[in-house]
Write a protein that holds these residues in place. Structure first.
Motif, PDB file in Angstrom:
ATOM      1  N   MET A 201      -0.912  -9.559 -18.120  1.00  9.79           N
ATOM      2  CA  MET A 201       0.666  -9.620 -18.446  1.00  9.79           C
ATOM      3  C   MET A 201       1.010  -9.977 -16.987  1.00  9.79           C
ATOM      4  SD  MET A 201       0.830 -11.159 -21.240  1.00  9.79           S
ATOM      5  CE  MET A 201       2.372 -11.263 -20.835  1.00  9.79           C
ATOM      6  N   ASN A 202      -0.039  -9.344 -16.148  1.00  5.53           N
ATOM      7  CA  ASN A 202       0.791  -8.307 -14.748  1.00  5.53           C
ATOM      8  C   ASN A 202       1.977  -8.268 -14.696  1.00  5.53           C
ATOM      9  OD1 ASN A 202       0.402  -8.978 -11.797  1.00  5.53           O
ATOM     10  ND2 ASN A 202       1.551 -10.895 -11.739  1.00  5.53           N
ATOM     11  N   PRO A 203       1.578  -6.981 -14.928  1.00  3.44           N
ATOM     12  CA  PRO A 203       2.698  -5.534 -14.779  1.00  3.44           C
ATOM     13  C   PRO A 203       2.569  -5.908 -13.278  1.00  3.44           C
ATOM     14  CG  PRO A 203       0.700  -4.838 -15.986  1.00  3.44           C
ATOM     15  CD  PRO A 203       0.490  -6.504 -15.861  1.00  3.44           C
ATOM     16  N   ASP A 204       3.471  -5.374 -13.126  1.00  3.93           N
ATOM     17  CA  ASP A 204       3.890  -4.450 -11.281  1.00  3.93           C
ATOM     18  C   ASP A 204       3.087  -2.925 -11.440  1.00  3.93           C
ATOM     19  OD1 ASP A 204       6.044  -5.724 -10.408  1.00  3.93           O
ATOM     20  OD2 ASP A 204       7.477  -4.907 -11.423  1.00  3.93           O
ATOM     21  N   LYS A 205       2.525  -2.044 -12.197  1.00  4.08           N
ATOM     22  CA  LYS A 205       1.489  -1.322 -12.355  1.00  4.08           C
ATOM     23  C   LYS A 205       1.322  -1.154 -13.994  1.00  4.08           C
ATOM     24  CE  LYS A 205       2.771   0.999  -8.182  1.00  4.08           C
ATOM     25  NZ  LYS A 205       0.914   0.979  -7.778  1.00  4.08           N
ATOM     26  N   ILE A 206       0.297  -0.238 -14.111  1.00  2.00           N
ATOM     27  CA  ILE A 206      -0.337  -0.637 -15.151  1.00  2.00           C
ATOM     28  C   ILE A 206      -0.987   1.510 -15.486  1.00  2.00           C
ATOM     29  CG2 ILE A 206      -2.742  -1.063 -15.117  1.00  2.00           C
ATOM     30  CD1 ILE A 206      -2.421  -2.004 -17.321  1.00  2.00           C
ATOM     31  N   PHE A 207      -0.439   2.105 -16.445  1.00  2.00           N
ATOM     32  CA  PHE A 207      -1.096   3.264 -16.358  1.00  2.00           C
ATOM     33  C   PHE A 207      -1.866   3.848 -17.377  1.00  2.00           C
ATOM     34  CE2 PHE A 207       2.260   3.721 -13.241  1.00  2.00           C
ATOM     35  CZ  PHE A 207       1.514   4.578 -11.699  1.00  2.00           C
ATOM     36  N   ASP A 208      -2.349   5.100 -18.056  1.00  2.00           N
ATOM     37  CA  ASP A 208      -2.686   4.770 -19.192  1.00  2.00           C
ATOM     38  C   ASP A 208      -1.973   5.711 -19.900  1.00  2.00           C
ATOM     39  OD1 ASP A 208      -4.951   4.053 -19.269  1.00  2.00           O
ATOM     40  OD2 ASP A 208      -6.002   6.260 -18.768  1.00  2.00           O
ATOM     41  N   ASN A 209      -0.762   6.435 -19.872  1.00  2.00           N
ATOM     42  CA  ASN A 209      -0.578   7.087 -20.648  1.00  2.00           C
ATOM     43  C   ASN A 209       1.185   7.557 -19.352  1.00  2.00           C
ATOM     44  OD1 ASN A 209      -0.790  10.159 -19.090  1.00  2.00           O
ATOM     45  ND2 ASN A 209      -2.190   9.923 -20.010  1.00  2.00           N
ATOM     46  N   ILE A 210       2.050   7.988 -20.344  1.00  2.00           N
ATOM     47  CA  ILE A 210       3.661   8.572 -19.867  1.00  2.00           C
ATOM     48  C   ILE A 210       3.621   9.541 -18.461  1.00  2.00           C
ATOM     49  CG2 ILE A 210       4.384  10.047 -20.964  1.00  2.00           C
ATOM     50  CD1 ILE A 210       6.107   6.988 -20.532  1.00  2.00           C
ATOM     51  N   SER A 211       2.856  10.702 -18.750  1.00  2.00           N
ATOM     52  CA  SER A 211       2.525  11.800 -17.797  1.00  2.00           C
ATOM     53  C   SER A 211       1.638  11.345 -16.589  1.00  2.00           C
ATOM     54  CB  SER A 211       1.477  12.592 -18.472  1.00  2.00           C
ATOM     55  OG  SER A 211       2.035  12.952 -19.404  1.00  2.00           O
ATOM     56  N   GLN A 212       1.130  10.143 -16.664  1.00  2.00           N
ATOM     57  CA  GLN A 212       0.358   9.324 -15.343  1.00  2.00           C
ATOM     58  C   GLN A 212       1.451   8.707 -14.215  1.00  2.00           C
ATOM     59  OE1 GLN A 212      -2.870   6.972 -16.313  1.00  2.00           O
ATOM     60  NE2 GLN A 212      -4.241   8.233 -16.743  1.00  2.00           N
ATOM     61  N   HIS A 215       3.759  11.577 -12.320  1.00  2.00           N
ATOM     62  CA  HIS A 215       2.678  11.600 -11.160  1.00  2.00           C
ATOM     63  C   HIS A 215       2.820  10.845 -10.322  1.00  2.00           C
ATOM     64  CE1 HIS A 215       0.341  14.712 -14.850  1.00  2.00           C
ATOM     65  NE2 HIS A 215       1.130  15.408 -14.255  1.00  2.00           N
ATOM     66  N   ALA A 216       2.884   9.728 -10.577  1.00  2.00           N
ATOM     67  CA  ALA A 216       2.604   8.362  -9.316  1.00  2.00           C
ATOM     68  C   ALA A 216       4.034   7.936  -8.913  1.00  2.00           C
ATOM     69  CB  ALA A 216       1.702   7.094  -9.639  1.00  2.00           C
ATOM     70  N   TRP A 217       5.407   8.850  -9.131  1.00  2.00           N
ATOM     71  CA  TRP A 217       6.395   8.660  -9.079  1.00  2.00           C
ATOM     72  C   TRP A 217       7.093   8.159  -7.837  1.00  2.00           C
ATOM     73  CZ3 TRP A 217       9.644   6.336 -12.711  1.00  2.00           C
ATOM     74  CH2 TRP A 217      11.235   6.288 -12.684  1.00  2.00           C
ATOM     75  N   ASP A 218       6.299   7.941  -6.844  1.00  2.00           N
ATOM     76  CA  ASP A 218       6.750   9.187  -5.859  1.00  2.00           C
ATOM     77  C   ASP A 218       6.519   7.070  -5.285  1.00  2.00           C
ATOM     78  OD1 ASP A 218       8.071  11.280  -5.162  1.00  2.00           O
ATOM     79  OD2 ASP A 218       6.774  12.370  -4.122  1.00  2.00           O
ATOM     80  N   SER A 219       5.244   7.363  -5.752  1.00  2.00           N
ATOM     81  CA  SER A 219       4.662   5.422  -4.957  1.00  2.00           C
ATOM     82  C   SER A 219       5.716   4.654  -5.581  1.00  2.00           C
ATOM     83  CB  SER A 219       3.210   5.188  -5.231  1.00  2.00           C
ATOM     84  OG  SER A 219       2.769   5.643  -6.202  1.00  2.00           O
ATOM     85  N   ILE A 220       6.080   4.765  -7.207  1.00  2.00           N
ATOM     86  CA  ILE A 220       6.671   3.840  -7.914  1.00  2.00           C
ATOM     87  C   ILE A 220       7.826   3.170  -7.100  1.00  2.00           C
ATOM     88  CG2 ILE A 220       7.676   3.534  -9.900  1.00  2.00           C
ATOM     89  CD1 ILE A 220       5.294   5.498 -11.045  1.00  2.00           C
ATOM     90  N   LEU A 221       8.817   4.436  -6.657  1.00  2.00           N
ATOM     91  CA  LEU A 221      10.235   4.225  -6.370  1.00  2.00           C
ATOM     92  C   LEU A 221       9.903   3.773  -4.873  1.00  2.00           C
ATOM     93  CD1 LEU A 221      11.498   7.621  -6.578  1.00  2.00           C
ATOM     94  CD2 LEU A 221      12.149   5.521  -8.125  1.00  2.00           C
ATOM     95  N   ARG A 222       8.388   4.054  -4.438  1.00  2.00           N
ATOM     96  CA  ARG A 222       8.935   3.067  -2.819  1.00  2.00           C
ATOM     97  C   ARG A 222       8.880   1.158  -3.121  1.00  2.00           C
ATOM     98  NH1 ARG A 222       6.079   8.257  -1.105  1.00  2.00           N
ATOM     99  NH2 ARG A 222       3.817   6.891  -2.286  1.00  2.00           N
ATOM    100  N   GLU A 223       7.660   1.219  -4.353  1.00  2.00           N
ATOM    101  CA  GLU A 223       7.946  -0.150  -4.672  1.00  2.00           C
ATOM    102  C   GLU A 223       9.193  -0.995  -4.986  1.00  2.00           C
ATOM    103  OE1 GLU A 223       4.160  -1.891  -5.882  1.00  2.00           O
ATOM    104  OE2 GLU A 223       3.019   0.378  -5.889  1.00  2.00           O
ATOM    105  N   VAL A 224       9.969   0.173  -5.885  1.00  2.00           N
ATOM    106  CA  VAL A 224      10.751  -0.355  -6.750  1.00  2.00           C
ATOM    107  C   VAL A 224      11.847  -0.934  -5.387  1.00  2.00           C
ATOM    108  CG1 VAL A 224      12.770   0.032  -8.459  1.00  2.00           C
ATOM    109  CG2 VAL A 224      10.646   0.775  -8.520  1.00  2.00           C
TER     110      VAL A 224
END
Length: 227
Positions: A201-212, A215-224
């Motif tokens: 489905m080509n999401p912007d990011k993919i993780f196993d669970n909500i905790s991940q 942990h990746a929030w800073d990098s996600i914000l840079r992309e957002v």
């Protein structure tokens, strides 16, 4: 500030609560009512994660009579959101910590296509999760795919007010919805869809669970911010 404008849309079943035992128990109980032997939990759940429809799972189980299939689906619809079965949902490990974190980043908005908002609110209260949501969008329309229902709820409630946002879910519905309304899409593979299916489905990011995600929030914000 940017963080105050951030809308974080969260699906409930999958990212926040594990609903595998609820859906399997209902399936198994109904199959036994029809005098058949249910598949194992792992087999049933793997079929669900591969997006196999309930009708097809029934055929594999040995229930082929169209009238029995319709009776099964009717009873499933009647009971799947009842308090008895909702009690079988389990809050995902790390869910509360993640919700606390998201609440500090902006508006946390629960978005779901559950049929009964009353029973949804009851479950949220029972699981002591209500303090973590800035808003709750709950709606269902049998004539529309879940993604379109979520798009409509977001648009009708004025959630996209020029601010950037994120949608987190475990199905194709959240990814399709997010792409349509301009949200950063995050897929969670620990729910009702497999990693292979969600990757397609080509999401912007993919993780196993909500905790991940936390942990990746800073990098996600840079992309957002780059959207």
């Amino acid at each position: 500030m940017y963080f105050q404008k951030m809308n974080i849309f969260l699906d409930f079943d999958g990212p926040l609560v594990d609903n595998s035992q609820r859906l399997y128990s209902l399936y198994a109980n109904l199959v036994r009512e029809f005098g058949s032997q249910p598949l194992s939990l792992d087999t049933y759940w793997n079929f669900k994660r591969d997006c196999i429809k309930e009708e097809e799972i029934l055929k594999i189980t040995g229930i082929n009579d169209p009238s029995k299939v319709q009776e099964y689906l009717s009873k499933r619809l009647e009971h799947v959101e009842s308090p008895y079965y909702l009690n079988l949902n389990r809050v995902i490990d790390g869910c509360v910590n993640a919700l606390r974190f998201f609440r500090k980043q902006g508006k946390t908005i629960l978005i779901t296509t559950r049929r009964s908002k009353k029973n949804l609110l009851w479950e949220i209260e029972q699981k002591k999760l209500s303090p973590y949501f800035s808003g709750i969008l709950c709606g269902f329309d049998a004539s529309l795919p879940p993604s379109e229902v979520k798009i409509r709820m977001i648009n009708e409630n004025g959630c996209m007010d020029g601010s950037k946002g994120i949608i987190i879910g475990d199905t194709e519905a959240e990814i399709l919805c997010g792409k349509k309304v301009g949200l950063f899409t995050i897929a969670i593979t620990g729910g009702i869809r497999s990693r292979d299916y969600l990757t397609g489905m080509n999401p912007d990011k993919i993780f196993d669970n909500i905790s991940q995600v936390v942990h990746a929030w800073d990098s996600i914000l840079r992309e957002v911010k780059g959207l």
